[in-house]
Design an enzyme around this catalytic site. Sequence first.
Site, PDB file in Angstrom:
ATOM      1  N   CYS A  39      51.317  49.085  25.600  1.00 47.15           N
ATOM      2  CA  CYS A  39      50.786  47.996  25.726  1.00 47.15           C
ATOM      3  C   CYS A  39      49.347  48.197  25.426  1.00 47.15           C
ATOM      4  O   CYS A  39      48.732  48.635  26.274  1.00 47.15           O
ATOM      5  CB  CYS A  39      50.903  46.854  26.835  1.00 47.15           C
ATOM      6  SG  CYS A  39      49.915  45.405  26.718  1.00 47.15           S
TER       7      CYS A  39
ATOM      8  N   CYS B 127      46.517  45.745  27.616  1.00 47.12           N
ATOM      9  CA  CYS B 127      46.508  45.490  28.867  1.00 47.12           C
ATOM     10  C   CYS B 127      47.636  46.590  29.521  1.00 47.12           C
ATOM     11  O   CYS B 127      47.661  47.648  29.287  1.00 47.12           O
ATOM     12  CB  CYS B 127      46.435  44.293  29.377  1.00 47.12           C
ATOM     13  SG  CYS B 127      48.014  43.373  28.711  1.00 47.12           S
ATOM     14  N   SER B 128      49.039  45.823  30.230  1.00 45.62           N
ATOM     15  CA  SER B 128      49.889  46.734  30.647  1.00 45.62           C
ATOM     16  C   SER B 128      51.196  45.964  30.568  1.00 45.62           C
ATOM     17  O   SER B 128      51.951  45.821  31.773  1.00 45.62           O
ATOM     18  CB  SER B 128      49.381  47.510  31.991  1.00 45.62           C
ATOM     19  OG  SER B 128      49.163  46.446  32.659  1.00 45.62           O
ATOM     20  N   CYS B 129      51.405  44.970  29.546  1.00 48.95           N
ATOM     21  CA  CYS B 129      52.614  44.486  29.674  1.00 48.95           C
ATOM     22  C   CYS B 129      53.606  45.040  29.685  1.00 48.95           C
ATOM     23  O   CYS B 129      53.970  46.262  28.874  1.00 48.95           O
ATOM     24  CB  CYS B 129      52.690  43.486  28.341  1.00 48.95           C
ATOM     25  SG  CYS B 129      51.356  42.048  28.399  1.00 48.95           S
TER      26      CYS B 129
END
Length: 205
Positions: free
Chosen positions: A102, A105-107
Amino acid sequence: MKDLGTYRPLDYFQLMEISLRELLVEKGVLTEDAIAGAMATMRARGPERGAAMVARAWLDPAYKGRMLADGSQAAEELGFEVPGLKLIVVENTPKVHNVIVCTLCSCYPRMLLGMPPEWYKSRPYRSRVVREPRKVLAEFGTRIPAKVKVRVHDSNADMRYMVLPMRPAGTQGWSVERLATTVTRDCLIGVAVPGLPKNSKSRKS
């Protein structure tokens, strides 16, 4: 005295999470205890659900087809809810290796894989795996032959990816439960491939 150098400023998404949580509590939609309980459940969750889906797909071609067509529906078929998200499952083959990132961000499909590892959220991984995926994978110990294409899939707020890795050799006749033990979180992200447990006669994952 605590070392102030260990403290880091909150990023945009952390500030948004705090603001939303405080607003929900203030409006009486949720309680602090309910939020804390949900967070504890999420932190305790591992990749077992995703691994169970993969093991089922290895043994059931019809389920595999449904999972590749609609990952969210396939997850719910096994009782794993993915509310409000589109889950896309990408299949590794002898010709293609998939890896997930991602970049914004950090999906990440936490409901199936648990909490994301720190390296997944780091800026170096998020930027480098897109530009030089083979080199990044090699740093994880996963060396992809030149004849195999590497595809990088970028998750976002509405869509999550999960890798369906190839079934390891030497697992003929294994049950769903036993097959699931070969699938780690890193396999589901795509930075590793399944291998037999250490007490089996095969290479280490």
